[in-house]
Write a protein that holds these residues in place. Structure first.
Motif, PDB file in Angstrom:
ATOM      1  N   PRO A  63       0.803  -1.235   0.000  1.00 12.05           N
ATOM      2  CA  PRO A  63       0.000   0.000   0.000  1.00 12.05           C
ATOM      3  C   PRO A  63       0.840   1.293   0.000  1.00 12.05           C
ATOM      4  O   PRO A  63       0.402   2.319  -0.532  1.00 12.05           O
ATOM      5  CB  PRO A  63      -0.838  -0.096   1.283  1.00 12.05           C
ATOM      6  CG  PRO A  63      -0.493  -1.380   1.943  1.00 12.05           C
ATOM      7  CD  PRO A  63       0.434  -2.160   1.076  1.00 12.05           C
ATOM      8  N   GLY A  64       2.023   1.238   0.586  1.00 12.97           N
ATOM      9  CA  GLY A  64       2.899   2.428   0.578  1.00 12.97           C
ATOM     10  C   GLY A  64       3.323   2.788  -0.838  1.00 12.97           C
ATOM     11  O   GLY A  64       3.461   3.969  -1.183  1.00 12.97           O
ATOM     12  N   ALA A  65       3.516   1.773  -1.687  1.00 18.70           N
ATOM     13  CA  ALA A  65       3.880   2.003  -3.090  1.00 18.70           C
ATOM     14  C   ALA A  65       2.652   2.500  -3.848  1.00 18.70           C
ATOM     15  O   ALA A  65       2.733   3.457  -4.631  1.00 18.70           O
ATOM     16  CB  ALA A  65       4.416   0.714  -3.708  1.00 18.70           C
ATOM     17  N   VAL A  66       1.507   1.875  -3.582  1.00 20.51           N
ATOM     18  CA  VAL A  66       0.261   2.257  -4.263  1.00 20.51           C
ATOM     19  C   VAL A  66      -0.045   3.735  -4.017  1.00 20.51           C
ATOM     20  O   VAL A  66      -0.449   4.463  -4.927  1.00 20.51           O
ATOM     21  CB  VAL A  66      -0.918   1.368  -3.773  1.00 20.51           C
ATOM     22  CG1 VAL A  66      -2.250   1.895  -4.279  1.00 20.51           C
ATOM     23  CG2 VAL A  66      -0.693  -0.078  -4.215  1.00 20.51           C
ATOM     24  N   LYS A  67       0.202   4.189  -2.794  1.00 24.37           N
ATOM     25  CA  LYS A  67      -0.068   5.592  -2.455  1.00 24.37           C
ATOM     26  C   LYS A  67       0.698   6.529  -3.403  1.00 24.37           C
ATOM     27  O   LYS A  67       0.135   7.474  -3.953  1.00 24.37           O
ATOM     28  CB  LYS A  67       0.333   5.845  -0.991  1.00 24.37           C
ATOM     29  CG  LYS A  67       0.083   7.249  -0.531  1.00 24.37           C
ATOM     30  CD  LYS A  67       0.308   7.413   0.971  1.00 24.37           C
ATOM     31  CE  LYS A  67       0.069   8.863   1.350  1.00 24.37           C
ATOM     32  NZ  LYS A  67       1.210   9.472   2.014  1.00 24.37           N
ATOM     33  N   TYR A  68       1.969   6.229  -3.615  1.00 24.35           N
ATOM     34  CA  TYR A  68       2.766   7.074  -4.502  1.00 24.35           C
ATOM     35  C   TYR A  68       2.303   6.946  -5.960  1.00 24.35           C
ATOM     36  O   TYR A  68       2.163   7.952  -6.661  1.00 24.35           O
ATOM     37  CB  TYR A  68       4.257   6.719  -4.385  1.00 24.35           C
ATOM     38  CG  TYR A  68       5.121   7.599  -5.252  1.00 24.35           C
ATOM     39  CD1 TYR A  68       5.372   8.925  -4.914  1.00 24.35           C
ATOM     40  CD2 TYR A  68       5.645   7.125  -6.451  1.00 24.35           C
ATOM     41  CE1 TYR A  68       6.142   9.757  -5.724  1.00 24.35           C
ATOM     42  CE2 TYR A  68       6.414   7.942  -7.270  1.00 24.35           C
ATOM     43  CZ  TYR A  68       6.658   9.251  -6.899  1.00 24.35           C
ATOM     44  OH  TYR A  68       7.410  10.069  -7.715  1.00 24.35           O
TER      45      TYR A  68
END
Ligand code: GLU
Length: 320
Positions: free
Chosen positions: A307-312
């Motif tokens: 999810p941290g990657a998806v946010k970006y």
């Protein structure tokens, strides 16, 4: 050293040892590469360099050599590493509980982004007389250390060509830096390796001895590639390595950066953002990274994105 200098040094060391930790200490992050002569170690090192340059106040990144894809996935599952590199076929198998992970899927495995393509290669010296896969029968061949990604690729190729690794060849399980040296020293006739190009693991033997790279493009290979979304047929262009002045047809996977679902969204977001905001710097840091681009870096990943990657990616409009 004078007594006075010694006392000062001791006082400094004691001071450091007893000093209270800084309130906002940087978080230690371990990033697993693979053999020191491969490209994964460069992924781990170069991303660590970017993070230690631009995010020094928040993180202390260390890139580590490891046994390779399988080792990295297992270390990430155990929480021993925060990030690591793994082949796209291993990424798929681990998440879905196949091959090395048969019956025990790594459900916490998360994808971050893809890096460079890696080709499956069979490398020999010219003087072994090996010109096709069948010629390795009776020879001493490195099929990759346990823990590496290439070991499974080598086993697939052997199976497709009807070669039994226990009976038809003298199979070795050396780490790649040892295998490259053993080929030069004539302790090995050939090695399998799955790696991005150019790789020091092949450049080094190619400059010491005359090497030959064997085509891996039989009908059997093509049909395996057609059956799996993470394989593609490709060619290693002539001139990539000294003395190999012909295209070498083979198949390829993608190197993927992976993490654990437990790693914080903030840590993954900060890494992804730093990588994409400094992509030109990363591309310039190693020849195998030259063609990286955001569009392809979001493809070829089987485990769900962290999810941290998806946010970006959503912020950039690269993902819905
Ligand atoms: N593909 C190899 C593996 O998974 C590593 C290659 C490299 O170090 O670049 O183990």
């Amino acid at each position: 050293m004078s007594l006075k200098r010694m006392l000062i040094t001791m006082a400094l060391v004691l001071g450091l040892m007893t000093g209270a930790p800084a309130a906002n200490a940087a978080q230690d992050i371990l990033f697993g590469g693979a053999s020191i002569t491969g490209v994964y170690y460069q992924v781990a090192l170069q991303i660590s360099n970017l993070m230690n340059k631009y995010e020094r106040q928040n993180y202390n990144y260390v890139g580590r050599p490891t046994g390779g894809s399988v080792f990295n996935i297992n270390a990430i599952e155990r929480g021993a590493f925060d990030f690591g590199v793994a082949q796209s076929d291993r990424n798929f198998q681990a998440y879905n509980g196949e091959a090395d992970w048969a019956g025990r899927p790594v459900k916490d495995l998360r994808s971050v982004f893809s890096m460079h393509p890696e080709t499956v290669m069979l490398v020999t010296r010219k003087d072994t007389g090996i010109t096709k896969v069948e010629d390795i029968k009776g020879k001493r061949v490195n099929i990759g250390n346990p823990g590496s990604g290439q070991r499974h690729n080598a086993q697939d190729v052997l199976r497709i060509y009807g070669i039994d690794p226990n009976r038809d060849i003298r199979a070795e399980g050396l780490q790649q830096h040892e295998a490259s040296r053993a080929l030069v020293d004539r302790h090995l006739d050939a090695f399998f390796y799955t790696v991005g190009n150019p790789s020091a693991a092949i450049e080094e033997p190619a400059t010491s001895v005359d090497i030959r790279m064997i085509p891996l493009d039989s009908a059997g290979i093509k049909s395996m590639v057609a059956d799996h979304p993470y394989y593609i047929m490709t060619r290693i262009p002539a001139g990539t390595y000294r003395g190999v002045d012909y295209d070498v047809p083979t198949y390829a996977v993608t190197a993927t950066v992976i993490t654990n679902a437990n790693v914080s969204d903030q840590a993954v977001y900060d890494m992804v953002k730093t990588v994409f905001e400094n992509l030109d710097e990363l591309k310039a840091s190693h020849a195998a990274f030259r063609n990286l681009n955001p569009e392809e870096m979001l493809q070829g990943l089987s485990a769900p994105f962290h999810p941290g990657a998806v946010k970006y990616y959503k912020e950039k409009g690269w993902m819905e």
